[in-house]
Design a protein around this motif. Structure first.
Motif, PDB file in Angstrom:
ATOM      1  N   GLY A 283       0.821  -1.206   0.000  1.00 44.25           N
ATOM      2  CA  GLY A 283       0.000   0.000   0.000  1.00 44.25           C
ATOM      3  C   GLY A 283       0.856   1.257   0.000  1.00 44.25           C
ATOM      4  N   THR A 284       1.926   1.254   0.788  1.00 47.27           N
ATOM      5  CA  THR A 284       2.846   2.386   0.822  1.00 47.27           C
ATOM      6  C   THR A 284       3.517   2.580  -0.520  1.00 47.27           C
ATOM      7  OG1 THR A 284       3.246   2.018   3.179  1.00 47.27           O
ATOM      8  CG2 THR A 284       4.875   3.326   1.982  1.00 47.27           C
ATOM      9  N   LEU A 285       3.927   1.481  -1.150  1.00 48.92           N
ATOM     10  CA  LEU A 285       4.576   1.574  -2.459  1.00 48.92           C
ATOM     11  C   LEU A 285       3.624   2.105  -3.521  1.00 48.92           C
ATOM     12  CD1 LEU A 285       6.620  -1.773  -2.434  1.00 48.92           C
ATOM     13  CD2 LEU A 285       7.471   0.549  -2.073  1.00 48.92           C
ATOM     14  N   VAL A 286       2.357   1.670  -3.476  1.00 46.23           N
ATOM     15  CA  VAL A 286       1.367   2.179  -4.425  1.00 46.23           C
ATOM     16  C   VAL A 286       1.151   3.670  -4.209  1.00 46.23           C
ATOM     17  CG1 VAL A 286      -1.081   2.098  -5.075  1.00 46.23           C
ATOM     18  CG2 VAL A 286       0.200  -0.020  -4.767  1.00 46.23           C
ATOM     19  N   ASP A 287       1.078   4.104  -2.940  1.00 47.13           N
ATOM     20  CA  ASP A 287       0.885   5.526  -2.641  1.00 47.13           C
ATOM     21  C   ASP A 287       2.035   6.374  -3.176  1.00 47.13           C
ATOM     22  OD1 ASP A 287      -1.480   4.959  -1.369  1.00 47.13           O
ATOM     23  OD2 ASP A 287      -0.625   4.937   0.652  1.00 47.13           O
ATOM     24  N   ARG A 288       3.231   5.825  -3.114  1.00 46.07           N
ATOM     25  CA  ARG A 288       4.403   6.616  -3.502  1.00 46.07           C
ATOM     26  C   ARG A 288       4.716   6.549  -4.999  1.00 46.07           C
ATOM     27  NH1 ARG A 288       8.750   5.522   1.472  1.00 46.07           N
ATOM     28  NH2 ARG A 288       7.474   6.524   3.102  1.00 46.07           N
ATOM     29  N   LEU A 289       4.559   5.373  -5.582  1.00 43.73           N
ATOM     30  CA  LEU A 289       4.950   5.195  -6.978  1.00 43.73           C
ATOM     31  C   LEU A 289       3.775   5.235  -7.953  1.00 43.73           C
ATOM     32  CD1 LEU A 289       7.526   2.262  -6.567  1.00 43.73           C
ATOM     33  CD2 LEU A 289       8.011   4.708  -6.754  1.00 43.73           C
ATOM     34  N   GLY A 290       2.581   4.946  -7.454  1.00 42.91           N
ATOM     35  CA  GLY A 290       1.454   4.751  -8.358  1.00 42.91           C
ATOM     36  C   GLY A 290       1.361   3.285  -8.745  1.00 42.91           C
ATOM     37  N   GLN A 291       0.138   2.806  -8.979  1.00 36.39           N
ATOM     38  CA  GLN A 291      -0.062   1.377  -9.232  1.00 36.39           C
ATOM     39  C   GLN A 291       0.635   0.916 -10.499  1.00 36.39           C
ATOM     40  OE1 GLN A 291      -4.083   0.034 -10.143  1.00 36.39           O
ATOM     41  NE2 GLN A 291      -3.818  -1.692  -8.736  1.00 36.39           N
ATOM     42  N   ARG A 292       0.464   1.655 -11.593  1.00 40.24           N
ATOM     43  CA  ARG A 292       1.057   1.216 -12.862  1.00 40.24           C
ATOM     44  C   ARG A 292       2.573   1.204 -12.826  1.00 40.24           C
ATOM     45  NH1 ARG A 292      -2.069   1.028 -17.707  1.00 40.24           N
ATOM     46  NH2 ARG A 292      -0.079   0.672 -18.722  1.00 40.24           N
ATOM     47  N   ARG A 293       3.160   2.216 -12.239  1.00 36.97           N
ATOM     48  CA  ARG A 293       4.626   2.266 -12.196  1.00 36.97           C
ATOM     49  C   ARG A 293       5.185   1.139 -11.339  1.00 36.97           C
ATOM     50  NH1 ARG A 293       7.200   8.018 -11.380  1.00 36.97           N
ATOM     51  NH2 ARG A 293       6.225   8.135 -13.439  1.00 36.97           N
ATOM     52  N   LEU A 294       4.528   0.871 -10.203  1.00 36.97           N
ATOM     53  CA  LEU A 294       4.979  -0.227  -9.359  1.00 36.97           C
ATOM     54  C   LEU A 294       4.887  -1.553 -10.106  1.00 36.97           C
ATOM     55  CD1 LEU A 294       5.850  -1.426  -6.639  1.00 36.97           C
ATOM     56  CD2 LEU A 294       3.435  -1.486  -5.983  1.00 36.97           C
ATOM     57  N   ALA A 299       7.338  -6.219 -12.804  1.00 43.31           N
ATOM     58  CA  ALA A 299       7.433  -7.069 -14.000  1.00 43.31           C
ATOM     59  C   ALA A 299       8.866  -7.148 -14.510  1.00 43.31           C
ATOM     60  CB  ALA A 299       6.502  -6.538 -15.091  1.00 43.31           C
ATOM     61  N   LEU A 300       9.579  -6.036 -14.413  1.00 41.60           N
ATOM     62  CA  LEU A 300      10.975  -6.033 -14.857  1.00 41.60           C
ATOM     63  C   LEU A 300      11.871  -6.893 -13.974  1.00 41.60           C
ATOM     64  CD1 LEU A 300      11.601  -2.304 -15.855  1.00 41.60           C
ATOM     65  CD2 LEU A 300      11.964  -4.303 -17.304  1.00 41.60           C
ATOM     66  N   SER A 301      11.565  -6.948 -12.690  1.00 39.11           N
ATOM     67  CA  SER A 301      12.476  -7.612 -11.751  1.00 39.11           C
ATOM     68  C   SER A 301      12.202  -9.100 -11.561  1.00 39.11           C
ATOM     69  CB  SER A 301      12.401  -6.921 -10.386  1.00 39.11           C
ATOM     70  OG  SER A 301      11.098  -7.007  -9.842  1.00 39.11           O
ATOM     71  N   ILE A 302      10.971  -9.569 -11.815  1.00 39.13           N
ATOM     72  CA  ILE A 302      10.622 -10.919 -11.387  1.00 39.13           C
ATOM     73  C   ILE A 302      11.388 -12.002 -12.157  1.00 39.13           C
ATOM     74  CG2 ILE A 302       8.623 -11.229 -12.945  1.00 39.13           C
ATOM     75  CD1 ILE A 302       7.232 -12.598 -10.500  1.00 39.13           C
ATOM     76  N   GLY A 303      11.687 -11.767 -13.422  1.00 37.46           N
ATOM     77  CA  GLY A 303      12.449 -12.762 -14.181  1.00 37.46           C
ATOM     78  C   GLY A 303      13.848 -12.954 -13.615  1.00 37.46           C
ATOM     79  N   ALA A 304      14.512 -11.841 -13.266  1.00 35.42           N
ATOM     80  CA  ALA A 304      15.860 -11.922 -12.698  1.00 35.42           C
ATOM     81  C   ALA A 304      15.828 -12.570 -11.315  1.00 35.42           C
ATOM     82  CB  ALA A 304      16.471 -10.526 -12.611  1.00 35.42           C
ATOM     83  N   VAL A 305      14.841 -12.202 -10.503  1.00 35.38           N
ATOM     84  CA  VAL A 305      14.728 -12.769  -9.151  1.00 35.38           C
ATOM     85  C   VAL A 305      14.488 -14.276  -9.220  1.00 35.38           C
ATOM     86  CG1 VAL A 305      13.344 -12.779  -7.044  1.00 35.38           C
ATOM     87  CG2 VAL A 305      13.946 -10.608  -8.131  1.00 35.38           C
ATOM     88  N   PRO A 403       7.615   2.190 -24.719  1.00 31.36           N
ATOM     89  CA  PRO A 403       8.017   2.631 -23.377  1.00 31.36           C
ATOM     90  C   PRO A 403       6.843   2.999 -22.474  1.00 31.36           C
ATOM     91  CG  PRO A 403       9.362   3.681 -25.062  1.00 31.36           C
ATOM     92  CD  PRO A 403       8.253   2.988 -25.776  1.00 31.36           C
ATOM     93  N   ARG A 404       5.753   3.484 -23.044  1.00 31.06           N
ATOM     94  CA  ARG A 404       4.625   3.932 -22.220  1.00 31.06           C
ATOM     95  C   ARG A 404       3.618   2.822 -21.926  1.00 31.06           C
ATOM     96  NH1 ARG A 404       3.047   9.944 -24.571  1.00 31.06           N
ATOM     97  NH2 ARG A 404       5.107  10.875 -24.263  1.00 31.06           N
ATOM     98  N   ALA A 405       3.822   1.652 -22.531  1.00 31.76           N
ATOM     99  CA  ALA A 405       2.830   0.578 -22.345  1.00 31.76           C
ATOM    100  C   ALA A 405       2.765   0.114 -20.892  1.00 31.76           C
ATOM    101  CB  ALA A 405       3.169  -0.625 -23.237  1.00 31.76           C
ATOM    102  N   LEU A 406       3.938  -0.004 -20.244  1.00 31.49           N
ATOM    103  CA  LEU A 406       3.968  -0.493 -18.883  1.00 31.49           C
ATOM    104  C   LEU A 406       3.609   0.580 -17.865  1.00 31.49           C
ATOM    105  CD1 LEU A 406       7.187  -2.713 -18.912  1.00 31.49           C
ATOM    106  CD2 LEU A 406       4.817  -3.459 -19.000  1.00 31.49           C
ATOM    107  N   GLU A 407       3.936   1.836 -18.156  1.00 38.27           N
ATOM    108  CA  GLU A 407       3.711   2.896 -17.179  1.00 38.27           C
ATOM    109  C   GLU A 407       2.704   3.906 -17.713  1.00 38.27           C
ATOM    110  OE1 GLU A 407       7.287   4.563 -15.597  1.00 38.27           O
ATOM    111  OE2 GLU A 407       8.304   2.634 -15.529  1.00 38.27           O
ATOM    112  N   GLY A 408       1.612   3.402 -18.260  1.00 38.37           N
ATOM    113  CA  GLY A 408       0.562   4.267 -18.797  1.00 38.37           C
ATOM    114  C   GLY A 408      -0.180   4.966 -17.692  1.00 38.37           C
ATOM    115  N   SER A 409      -1.298   5.578 -18.040  1.00 38.37           N
ATOM    116  CA  SER A 409      -2.086   6.325 -17.077  1.00 38.37           C
ATOM    117  C   SER A 409      -2.648   5.412 -16.010  1.00 38.37           C
ATOM    118  CB  SER A 409      -3.236   7.053 -17.776  1.00 38.37           C
ATOM    119  OG  SER A 409      -4.062   6.120 -18.431  1.00 38.37           O
ATOM    120  N   GLU A 410      -2.795   5.920 -14.811  1.00 38.54           N
ATOM    121  CA  GLU A 410      -3.315   5.133 -13.703  1.00 38.54           C
ATOM    122  C   GLU A 410      -4.786   4.840 -13.906  1.00 38.54           C
ATOM    123  OE1 GLU A 410      -1.679   3.846 -11.159  1.00 38.54           O
ATOM    124  OE2 GLU A 410       0.212   4.642 -11.824  1.00 38.54           O
TER     125      GLU A 410
END
Length: 411
Positions: A283-294, A299-305, A403-410
């Motif tokens: 919830g804190t991360l969504v408040d700070r980054l926005g849902q789409r950006r988070l 999505a970028l990190s899960i393959g590497a993890v 580039p905007r597909a992943l971080e489009g409008s909330e």
């Protein structure tokens, strides 16, 4: 001071609603039992057959029905009283768990019997899950929907912590049959919780359309909304390429580290601990980054993890890896689920949830069986790491091309 506290507590806002809390608690008890059964059956099948293909195949049978039945479940949930519908499905699950328990106590348990009951249980779960998700959405206001979905995932993963720990203890003392008995009894908690909840009335006036027309309408809405389509495609690829780490835990513990129920329980518990930890901070991360950006960063990190988890040289490092992977996976999947539901009116939420369940279950069934089968032939680590890297490559390609597909409008 207050401004500092609100973001920290925003992840828990859904607990302010008594109906949601009651259902959450009942579901937690049932989930603990389910994970006891999951660990017991995973170890049983792996030790009986010695093949990852069989372990993955049994897991796949639980999720395979979602490919066909999820849209049906979503449409039915939008036609009937959701609380009664979920209660009926829970009774069916209780009966199936009771049959499995009876087979174990009478020494009639076999891998084919586990396969058949897993398939039937998957059918029942598929038909009621959209109604359950939509019912949760009805118990909270729209502003708390992300909290409700994240806490529901946390409930599932808290059960993943407690269930395997209890399973290891019960399996060591009483054996498989007693673990299955606990799971059977756990469904009673859901029925008790449902009996104490009043779902707010909703507009059900236009249910005269045929079932298939309702299903087609839900699919049409998802296709026409490019953001929902993106989330559903993302869910499919994650389910097929990354999510099999869940079902293949027993194979990883037994084959790579030479251990059985204790190591399996440890890894499953660590995944759950990561997911629960993530639920407290999402919830804190969504408040700070926005849902789409988070969601984009997850999505970028899960393959590497996921790759690092599968490459872990020791059980201890694997436990750390699956803790981080469990946190990443929970935030990503619950976030995409909540995003899809938030973009449609309440009378469509069950159908949207069913489409999410369909692509998740179908992708996961294909992925866990396929990766298990390939692992028997070319090696577990090679297969799983390759698919994790493939998902990372797909996300990077999408980011470069659009580039905007992943971080489009909330939403």
């Amino acid at each position: 001071m207050r401004a500092l506290r609100l973001p920290r507590l925003s992840s828990l806002r859904a607990f302010d609603h008594p109906g949601y809390l009651a259902v959450w608690m009942g579901a937690l008890v049932s989930t603990i039992g389910t994970w006891m059964e999951t660990v017991a059956m995973g170890v049983y099948v792996t030790q009986e057959t010695g093949r990852a293909e069989w372990t993955g195949g049994i897991v796949a049978l639980t999720f395979l029905p979602s490919v066909v039945l999820s849209p049906v479940g979503g449409a039915l949930a939008d036609r009937f009283d959701r609380r009664a519908y979920v209660a009926l499905g829970t009774v069916v699950q209780l009966v199936l768990a009771g049959v499995l328990t009876l087979l174990a106590f009478t020494h009639q348990l076999s891998v084919p019997a586990v396969a058949v009951i897993s398939l039937l249980h998957g059918c029942a779960s598929t038909l009621i899950n959209p109604a359950f998700s939509a019912m949760l959405a009805e118990l909270v206001p729209p502003s708390d929907l992300h909290s409700a979905m994240s806490l529901n995932s946390a409930q599932f993963n808290l059960g993943r912590i407690i269930g395997p720990a209890l399973a290891a203890m019960v399996l060591g003392v009483g054996g498989t049959s007693w673990a299955l008995l606990v799971n059977t009894l756990s469904f009673v908690a859901v029925l008790v919780a449902l009996s104490r909840v009043k779902v707010p009335p909703r507009d059900s006036a236009k249910t005269s359309n045929g079932l298939w027309k309702q299903i087609a309408h839900g699919i049409s809405v998802a296709r026409q909304d490019t953001d929902i389509s993106l989330m559903l495609w993302g869910t499919l690829f994650i389910a097929a390429l990354v999510a099999p780490f869940i079902g293949l835990v027993p194979v990883f513990a037994i084959r790579e580290f030479g251990q059985g129920a204790a190591a399996t329980s440890l890894l499953v518990t660590c995944q759950g601990a990561g997911a629960v930890t993530a639920a407290l901070v999402v919830g804190t991360l969504v408040d700070r980054l926005g849902q789409r950006r988070l969601l984009a960063w997850l999505a970028l990190s899960i393959g590497a993890v996921a790759s690092l988890y599968w490459l872990a040289p020791s059980l201890q490092l694997a436990a750390v890896g699956i803790f981080v992977l469990g946190a990443n996976y929970m935030m990503l999947m619950s976030g995409m689920h909540a995003f899809c539901q938030a973009r449609v009116p309440r009378n469509l939420q069950a159908r949207m949830s069913s489409l999410y369940s369909m692509v998740l279950g179908g992708g996961y069934a294909a992925g866990v069986w396929g990766q298990g089968a390939l692992a028997d032939r070319v090696g577990l680590r090679f297969v799983t790491v390759s698919f994790s890297i493939l998902f990372l490559a797909l996300v990077l390609t999408l980011r470069l091309l659009s580039p905007r597909a992943l971080e489009g409008s909330e939403a």
